[in-house]
Design a protein around this motif. Structure first.
Motif, short mmCIF file in Angstrom:
data_model
loop_
_atom_site.label_atom_id
_atom_site.label_comp_id
_atom_site.label_asym_id
_atom_site.label_seq_id
_atom_site.Cartn_x
_atom_site.Cartn_y
_atom_site.Cartn_z
N GLU A 29 -44.56 1.79 -53.13
CA GLU A 29 -44.02 1.53 -51.80
C GLU A 29 -42.51 1.46 -51.87
O GLU A 29 -41.94 1.17 -52.92
CB GLU A 29 -44.59 0.25 -51.22
N ALA A 30 -41.88 1.75 -50.74
CA ALA A 30 -40.42 1.69 -50.66
C ALA A 30 -40.03 1.41 -49.21
O ALA A 30 -40.67 1.90 -48.27
CB ALA A 30 -39.81 3.01 -51.11
N PRO A 31 -38.96 0.63 -49.02
CA PRO A 31 -38.48 0.36 -47.66
C PRO A 31 -37.78 1.60 -47.09
O PRO A 31 -37.34 2.47 -47.84
CB PRO A 31 -37.49 -0.78 -47.85
N THR A 32 -37.69 1.68 -45.77
CA THR A 32 -36.98 2.77 -45.11
C THR A 32 -35.94 2.21 -44.15
O THR A 32 -35.89 1.01 -43.92
CB THR A 32 -37.94 3.67 -44.30
N THR A 33 -35.16 3.10 -43.57
CA THR A 33 -34.20 2.72 -42.54
C THR A 33 -34.76 2.98 -41.14
O THR A 33 -34.05 2.80 -40.15
CB THR A 33 -32.88 3.52 -42.71
N ASP B 69 -45.85 2.34 -43.19
CA ASP B 69 -46.44 1.02 -43.04
C ASP B 69 -45.45 0.14 -42.28
O ASP B 69 -44.43 -0.28 -42.83
CB ASP B 69 -46.75 0.43 -44.42
N ASP B 70 -45.73 -0.11 -41.01
CA ASP B 70 -44.84 -0.90 -40.16
C ASP B 70 -45.14 -2.38 -40.35
O ASP B 70 -46.18 -2.87 -39.91
CB ASP B 70 -44.99 -0.50 -38.71
N ARG B 71 -44.25 -3.09 -41.01
CA ARG B 71 -44.41 -4.53 -41.28
C ARG B 71 -43.50 -5.37 -40.39
O ARG B 71 -43.24 -6.54 -40.69
CB ARG B 71 -44.10 -4.80 -42.75
N SER B 72 -43.00 -4.78 -39.33
CA SER B 72 -42.07 -5.46 -38.43
C SER B 72 -42.74 -6.68 -37.79
O SER B 72 -43.90 -6.62 -37.40
CB SER B 72 -41.61 -4.50 -37.33
N THR B 73 -41.98 -7.78 -37.71
CA THR B 73 -42.44 -9.00 -37.05
C THR B 73 -41.27 -9.68 -36.36
O THR B 73 -40.13 -9.56 -36.80
CB THR B 73 -43.06 -10.00 -38.05
N PHE C 153 -37.88 -8.02 -35.72
CA PHE C 153 -37.11 -7.47 -36.82
C PHE C 153 -37.81 -6.25 -37.40
O PHE C 153 -38.99 -6.31 -37.76
CB PHE C 153 -36.91 -8.51 -37.94
N SER C 154 -37.10 -5.16 -37.48
CA SER C 154 -37.64 -3.90 -37.99
C SER C 154 -37.85 -3.99 -39.50
O SER C 154 -36.96 -4.40 -40.24
CB SER C 154 -36.65 -2.78 -37.66
N ASP C 155 -39.05 -3.62 -39.96
CA ASP C 155 -39.37 -3.65 -41.39
C ASP C 155 -40.41 -2.55 -41.65
O ASP C 155 -41.60 -2.81 -41.72
CB ASP C 155 -39.92 -5.02 -41.78
N VAL C 156 -39.94 -1.31 -41.77
CA VAL C 156 -40.81 -0.15 -41.92
C VAL C 156 -40.74 0.36 -43.36
O VAL C 156 -39.65 0.62 -43.87
CB VAL C 156 -40.43 0.96 -40.92
#
Length: 151
Positions: free
Chosen positions: A127-131, A68-72, A75-78
Motif C-alpha cells: 500500500e502507498a498513500p496518494t495525493t 482505498d479511500d480512508r478519508s474521515t 480529511f482526505s486520506d486516499v
C-alpha cells in the motif's frame, strides 16, 4: 536548524514490448471503478501434467490494484493497495507505473510502485498513500509494468 530529507525514486529500465495502458485489476468483492484486463483471447498451453491452461503474462501477476479511500472527518486520506502473486519459477522484482484519471480522462495523479524479492508462488500485498483528494469517479490505469529476475 536545517533538516534535509531525501527521497529516492527507483525506476526499473526495461521494455516488455507492451507500452499500452490497461485498466488496473481489482478484486470482485472490493468496490472499485477499475476493471481487470480481459484474458479471454490468451493462447492456451499444455501443463506438464497434460492439463490445458491459459498462458500467463507477467502483468497477470498484479492480481489487485485499487484505490482505498480512508478519508474521515473531512480529511482526505486516499491510498493505493495492491496484491502480487509471483507465477514465475524465479524470485522476481516488480515495478509498474500508474495513473489515476477522472471520468473525462484528465490525469489527477501518477506514480511508480515497486515490490522486490517475491519468491515463486508467493503472494505479497502493499500500500502507498496518494495525493488524490477523493476516490469518487477515479479510475486507475497501468501505464507500464515490468517483472525482472531478482538476485
Amino acid at each position: 536548524m536545517v533538516v534535509a530529507i531525501g527521497i529516492a525514486v527507483v525506476v526499473t529500465a526495461g521494455n516488455d514490448g507492451d507500452d499500452s495502458t490497461t485498466a488496473a485489476p481489482s478484486t470482485a468483492s472490493a468496490p472499485s471503478t477499475a476493471s481487470a484486463p480481459s484474458t479471454a483471447s490468451a493462447p492456451s498451453t499444455t501443463a506438464p501434467q497434460g492439463e490445458t491452461r491459459k498462458a500467463t503474462n507477467e502483468r497477470d501477476d498484479l492480481t489487485s490494484f485499487q484505490i482505498d479511500d480512508r478519508s474521515t472527518g473531512g480529511f482526505s486520506d486516499v491510498w493505493l493497495t495492491w496484491t502480487i502473486r509471483n507465477n514465475s519459477s524465479e524470485k522476481s522484482d516488480y515495478s509498474w507505473e500508474w495513473e489515476a484519471v477522472d471520468s473525462g480522462g484528465t490525469r489527477l495523479a501518477n506514480g511508480t510502485e515497486l515490490e522486490t524479492a517475491v519468491q515463486p508462488g508467493q503472494t505479497t500485498k502493499g500500500e502507498a498513500p496518494t495525493t488524490l483528494k477523493t476516490a469518487q469517479g477515479v479510475k486507475l490505469n497501468i501505464t507500464s509494468f515490468d517483472r525482472t529476475r531478482s538476485y
